[in-house]
Design a protein around this motif. Sequence first.
Motif, PDB file in Angstrom:
ATOM      1  N   VAL A 174      -4.055   7.526  -5.490  1.00  0.00           N
ATOM      2  CA  VAL A 174      -4.050   6.186  -4.906  1.00  0.00           C
ATOM      3  C   VAL A 174      -4.744   5.216  -5.853  1.00  0.00           C
ATOM      4  CG1 VAL A 174      -4.770   4.763  -2.958  1.00  0.00           C
ATOM      5  CG2 VAL A 174      -4.072   7.143  -2.574  1.00  0.00           C
ATOM      6  N   THR A 175      -4.120   4.066  -6.079  1.00  0.00           N
ATOM      7  CA  THR A 175      -4.694   3.006  -6.901  1.00  0.00           C
ATOM      8  C   THR A 175      -4.868   1.764  -6.052  1.00  0.00           C
ATOM      9  OG1 THR A 175      -3.590   3.869  -8.877  1.00  0.00           O
ATOM     10  CG2 THR A 175      -4.416   1.606  -8.973  1.00  0.00           C
ATOM     11  N   ASP A 176      -6.074   1.190  -6.088  1.00  0.00           N
ATOM     12  CA  ASP A 176      -6.346  -0.058  -5.375  1.00  0.00           C
ATOM     13  C   ASP A 176      -5.900  -1.216  -6.261  1.00  0.00           C
ATOM     14  OD1 ASP A 176      -7.342  -2.288  -4.086  1.00  0.00           O
ATOM     15  OD2 ASP A 176      -9.259  -1.352  -3.581  1.00  0.00           O
ATOM     16  N   GLU A 177      -4.839  -1.922  -5.831  1.00  0.00           N
ATOM     17  CA  GLU A 177      -4.311  -3.048  -6.608  1.00  0.00           C
ATOM     18  C   GLU A 177      -4.803  -4.396  -6.102  1.00  0.00           C
ATOM     19  OE1 GLU A 177      -0.096  -1.440  -8.316  1.00  0.00           O
ATOM     20  OE2 GLU A 177      -0.049  -2.415  -6.350  1.00  0.00           O
ATOM     21  N   GLY A 178      -5.806  -4.377  -5.280  1.00  0.00           N
ATOM     22  CA  GLY A 178      -6.329  -5.624  -4.745  1.00  0.00           C
ATOM     23  C   GLY A 178      -5.693  -5.987  -3.428  1.00  0.00           C
ATOM     24  N   GLU A 179      -4.464  -6.483  -3.461  1.00  0.00           N
ATOM     25  CA  GLU A 179      -3.779  -6.875  -2.234  1.00  0.00           C
ATOM     26  C   GLU A 179      -2.956  -5.739  -1.641  1.00  0.00           C
ATOM     27  OE1 GLU A 179      -1.491 -10.342  -3.019  1.00  0.00           O
ATOM     28  OE2 GLU A 179      -3.245 -11.652  -3.193  1.00  0.00           O
ATOM     29  N   SER A 180      -2.883  -4.620  -2.343  1.00  0.00           N
ATOM     30  CA  SER A 180      -2.089  -3.498  -1.850  1.00  0.00           C
ATOM     31  C   SER A 180      -2.649  -2.192  -2.375  1.00  0.00           C
ATOM     32  CB  SER A 180      -0.623  -3.655  -2.277  1.00  0.00           C
ATOM     33  OG  SER A 180      -0.525  -3.665  -3.695  1.00  0.00           O
ATOM     34  N   TRP A 181      -2.166  -1.107  -1.758  1.00  0.00           N
ATOM     35  CA  TRP A 181      -2.452   0.241  -2.240  1.00  0.00           C
ATOM     36  C   TRP A 181      -1.195   0.769  -2.911  1.00  0.00           C
ATOM     37  CZ3 TRP A 181      -7.414   1.352  -1.740  1.00  0.00           C
ATOM     38  CH2 TRP A 181      -8.147   0.831  -0.666  1.00  0.00           C
ATOM     39  N   LEU A 182      -1.355   1.398  -4.063  1.00  0.00           N
ATOM     40  CA  LEU A 182      -0.235   2.042  -4.727  1.00  0.00           C
ATOM     41  C   LEU A 182      -0.427   3.548  -4.650  1.00  0.00           C
ATOM     42  CD1 LEU A 182       2.379   1.823  -6.392  1.00  0.00           C
ATOM     43  CD2 LEU A 182       0.951   1.920  -8.451  1.00  0.00           C
ATOM     44  N   LEU A 183       0.483   4.209  -3.955  1.00  0.00           N
ATOM     45  CA  LEU A 183       0.440   5.666  -3.807  1.00  0.00           C
ATOM     46  C   LEU A 183       1.443   6.288  -4.769  1.00  0.00           C
ATOM     47  CD1 LEU A 183      -0.691   4.478  -1.086  1.00  0.00           C
ATOM     48  CD2 LEU A 183       0.172   6.547   0.006  1.00  0.00           C
ATOM     49  N   HIS A 184       0.963   7.166  -5.631  1.00  0.00           N
ATOM     50  CA  HIS A 184       1.832   7.923  -6.530  1.00  0.00           C
ATOM     51  C   HIS A 184       1.913   9.330  -5.951  1.00  0.00           C
ATOM     52  CE1 HIS A 184       3.678   9.068 -10.404  1.00  0.00           C
ATOM     53  NE2 HIS A 184       3.042  10.209 -10.223  1.00  0.00           N
ATOM     54  N   VAL A 185       3.096   9.698  -5.469  1.00  0.00           N
ATOM     55  CA  VAL A 185       3.242  10.925  -4.677  1.00  0.00           C
ATOM     56  C   VAL A 185       4.247  11.860  -5.339  1.00  0.00           C
ATOM     57  CG1 VAL A 185       3.643  11.836  -2.366  1.00  0.00           C
ATOM     58  CG2 VAL A 185       2.879   9.459  -2.642  1.00  0.00           C
ATOM     59  N   ALA A 186       3.835  13.094  -5.592  1.00  0.00           N
ATOM     60  CA  ALA A 186       4.719  14.084  -6.202  1.00  0.00           C
ATOM     61  C   ALA A 186       5.867  14.418  -5.262  1.00  0.00           C
ATOM     62  CB  ALA A 186       3.941  15.339  -6.568  1.00  0.00           C
ATOM     63  N   ALA A 187       7.006  14.752  -5.847  1.00  0.00           N
ATOM     64  CA  ALA A 187       8.246  14.895  -5.092  1.00  0.00           C
ATOM     65  C   ALA A 187       8.218  16.039  -4.092  1.00  0.00           C
ATOM     66  CB  ALA A 187       9.414  15.083  -6.056  1.00  0.00           C
ATOM     67  N   GLY A 188       7.406  17.058  -4.321  1.00  0.00           N
ATOM     68  CA  GLY A 188       7.385  18.207  -3.428  1.00  0.00           C
ATOM     69  C   GLY A 188       6.476  18.061  -2.223  1.00  0.00           C
ATOM     70  N   GLU A 189       5.776  16.942  -2.105  1.00  0.00           N
ATOM     71  CA  GLU A 189       4.922  16.714  -0.937  1.00  0.00           C
ATOM     72  C   GLU A 189       5.774  16.522   0.321  1.00  0.00           C
ATOM     73  OE1 GLU A 189       1.720  16.803  -0.555  1.00  0.00           O
ATOM     74  OE2 GLU A 189       1.021  16.935  -2.632  1.00  0.00           O
ATOM     75  N   ASN A 190       5.288  17.027   1.427  1.00  0.00           N
ATOM     76  CA  ASN A 190       5.961  16.848   2.711  1.00  0.00           C
ATOM     77  C   ASN A 190       5.866  15.393   3.157  1.00  0.00           C
ATOM     78  OD1 ASN A 190       5.553  16.718   5.895  1.00  0.00           O
ATOM     79  ND2 ASN A 190       6.864  18.476   5.460  1.00  0.00           N
ATOM     80  N   PRO A 214       1.109  -2.942   1.329  1.00  0.00           N
ATOM     81  CA  PRO A 214       0.268  -4.142   1.390  1.00  0.00           C
ATOM     82  C   PRO A 214      -0.913  -3.953   2.341  1.00  0.00           C
ATOM     83  CG  PRO A 214       2.601  -4.697   1.604  1.00  0.00           C
ATOM     84  CD  PRO A 214       2.496  -3.208   1.738  1.00  0.00           C
ATOM     85  N   LYS A 215      -2.068  -4.468   1.937  1.00  0.00           N
ATOM     86  CA  LYS A 215      -3.231  -4.395   2.814  1.00  0.00           C
ATOM     87  C   LYS A 215      -3.095  -5.340   4.001  1.00  0.00           C
ATOM     88  CE  LYS A 215      -6.452  -2.912  -0.804  1.00  0.00           C
ATOM     89  NZ  LYS A 215      -7.693  -3.219  -1.558  1.00  0.00           N
ATOM     90  N   ALA A 216      -2.322  -6.418   3.815  1.00  0.00           N
ATOM     91  CA  ALA A 216      -2.068  -7.347   4.920  1.00  0.00           C
ATOM     92  C   ALA A 216      -0.937  -6.765   5.773  1.00  0.00           C
ATOM     93  CB  ALA A 216      -1.701  -8.726   4.384  1.00  0.00           C
ATOM     94  N   TRP A 217      -1.262  -5.746   6.538  1.00  0.00           N
ATOM     95  CA  TRP A 217      -0.270  -4.999   7.306  1.00  0.00           C
ATOM     96  C   TRP A 217       0.310  -5.839   8.431  1.00  0.00           C
ATOM     97  CZ3 TRP A 217      -0.500  -3.507  12.517  1.00  0.00           C
ATOM     98  CH2 TRP A 217       0.481  -2.594  12.918  1.00  0.00           C
ATOM     99  N   GLN A 218       1.618  -5.737   8.614  1.00  0.00           N
ATOM    100  CA  GLN A 218       2.298  -6.375   9.729  1.00  0.00           C
ATOM    101  C   GLN A 218       3.150  -5.334  10.445  1.00  0.00           C
ATOM    102  OE1 GLN A 218       2.068  -9.512  10.908  1.00  0.00           O
ATOM    103  NE2 GLN A 218       0.488  -9.943   9.363  1.00  0.00           N
ATOM    104  N   PRO A 219       3.058  -5.272  11.777  1.00  0.00           N
ATOM    105  CA  PRO A 219       3.841  -4.262  12.502  1.00  0.00           C
ATOM    106  C   PRO A 219       5.331  -4.583  12.491  1.00  0.00           C
ATOM    107  CG  PRO A 219       2.771  -5.751  14.051  1.00  0.00           C
ATOM    108  CD  PRO A 219       2.250  -6.111  12.684  1.00  0.00           C
ATOM    109  N   VAL A 220       6.144  -3.554  12.456  1.00  0.00           N
ATOM    110  CA  VAL A 220       7.591  -3.684  12.648  1.00  0.00           C
ATOM    111  C   VAL A 220       7.886  -3.024  13.978  1.00  0.00           C
ATOM    112  CG1 VAL A 220       9.874  -3.105  11.750  1.00  0.00           C
ATOM    113  CG2 VAL A 220       7.999  -3.613  10.156  1.00  0.00           C
ATOM    114  N   ARG A 221       8.220  -3.819  14.971  1.00  0.00           N
ATOM    115  CA  ARG A 221       8.281  -3.291  16.343  1.00  0.00           C
ATOM    116  C   ARG A 221       9.537  -3.731  17.090  1.00  0.00           C
ATOM    117  NH1 ARG A 221       7.309  -7.193  19.736  1.00  0.00           N
ATOM    118  NH2 ARG A 221       6.545  -9.186  18.956  1.00  0.00           N
ATOM    119  N   GLY A 222      10.580  -4.081  16.349  1.00  0.00           N
ATOM    120  CA  GLY A 222      11.761  -4.622  17.007  1.00  0.00           C
ATOM    121  C   GLY A 222      12.754  -3.591  17.501  1.00  0.00           C
ATOM    122  N   TYR A 223      12.517  -2.315  17.208  1.00  0.00           N
ATOM    123  CA  TYR A 223      13.491  -1.292  17.564  1.00  0.00           C
ATOM    124  C   TYR A 223      12.992  -0.394  18.689  1.00  0.00           C
ATOM    125  CZ  TYR A 223      16.855  -2.054  13.783  1.00  0.00           C
ATOM    126  OH  TYR A 223      17.818  -2.582  12.965  1.00  0.00           O
ATOM    127  N   GLY A 224      13.904  -0.134  19.649  1.00  0.00           N
ATOM    128  CA  GLY A 224      13.660   0.856  20.693  1.00  0.00           C
ATOM    129  C   GLY A 224      12.353   0.662  21.424  1.00  0.00           C
TER     130      GLY A 224
END
Length: 345
Positions: free
Chosen positions: A76-92, A185-195
């Motif tokens: 994980v890298t802290d980019e200030g306004e966001s988090w950057l996750l570098h994730v290996a392909a075999g992770e669940n 993004p650290k400024a999280w916004q919910p996505v709640r329009g479905y179901g």
Amino acid sequence: MKLLPHAPLNDLNTLGLAARADWLVTLEQPDEFAALRCDPRWAGLPRLVLGGGSNVLFTCDFAGLVLLNRLRGITVTDEGESWLLHVAAGENWHHLVCHALEQGMPGLENLALIPGCVGAAPVQNIGAYGVELARFCAYVDTLRWADGESERIAAADCRFGYRDSIFKHEYQESHLITAVGLRLPKAWQPVRGYGPLAALGEQPTPQAIFDTVCATRMAKLPDPARLGNAGSFFKNPVVPTALAERLRSDYPTMPSYPAGEGQVKLAAGWLIEQCGLKGFSIGQAAVHQEQALVLVNCGGASAHELLTLAAHVRDTVGARFGVRLEHEVRFMGATGETTLDEVMA
């Protein structure tokens, strides 16, 4: 690197279909790739990369090399306004969603409980409850089979579409996905329009969305460990607005969603259910009793039974609604990917 000849694939696909591969190789470290690509035993053989095996239907034995991607690691890298996750392909994938939420990095909660590994996520541009991987993808890291060199592909060049990407086309055979970069993004916004998410109010917490998504999926979708399945078998069809309006005049309660100018997305599960196909079976293959979008292996189903069932569902929906369903599950023949039309021809 682990190597197994004439390997059974029954436990490596969530549909639980009996199949074998000429060779099975498990890749656990990126530096093993050089030896793998230079081995003369694989020269000219078809290749198939498997992660969790949650979106594949083996139509027969695979006459080539199956590569199990078991690369691990999350940074994980802290980019200030966001988090950057570098994730290996075999992770669940679901474990990643849980990890990010536990570490105070929300954003992926709508994609909870999607089966499979991280490396498969950009191939399908996985999505659920109003969120697709493309929303957060920064890049995809790959290794090229031709020369063994690494290549980072920016999200803008991945050609993400509805359950689609460049990795299902030009890059399917030429690139091995090793890691995915996700920017939250650290400024999280919910996505709640479905179901059921719409009932959570204006400002639900990330945990509330996660819990609701998990509860909904567990209530509707069978556990592959108990009942073989590959999740959503068909894509939700995107049709012209004029067709959607004609159907809505006959079926006022038909669910539909905007899908760009002049297009509307319909719910494949609803269309299948309206055809009275819930619980319909051919041999040991069946349409799930609770979620018509899921085809299941009731125990010992053959590939032929599942394929025949899929064709029946597609043709029945087409005859009633004039809408042609496309399978979301990837069909694998003896030498590579195929389609329902090709298999049933």
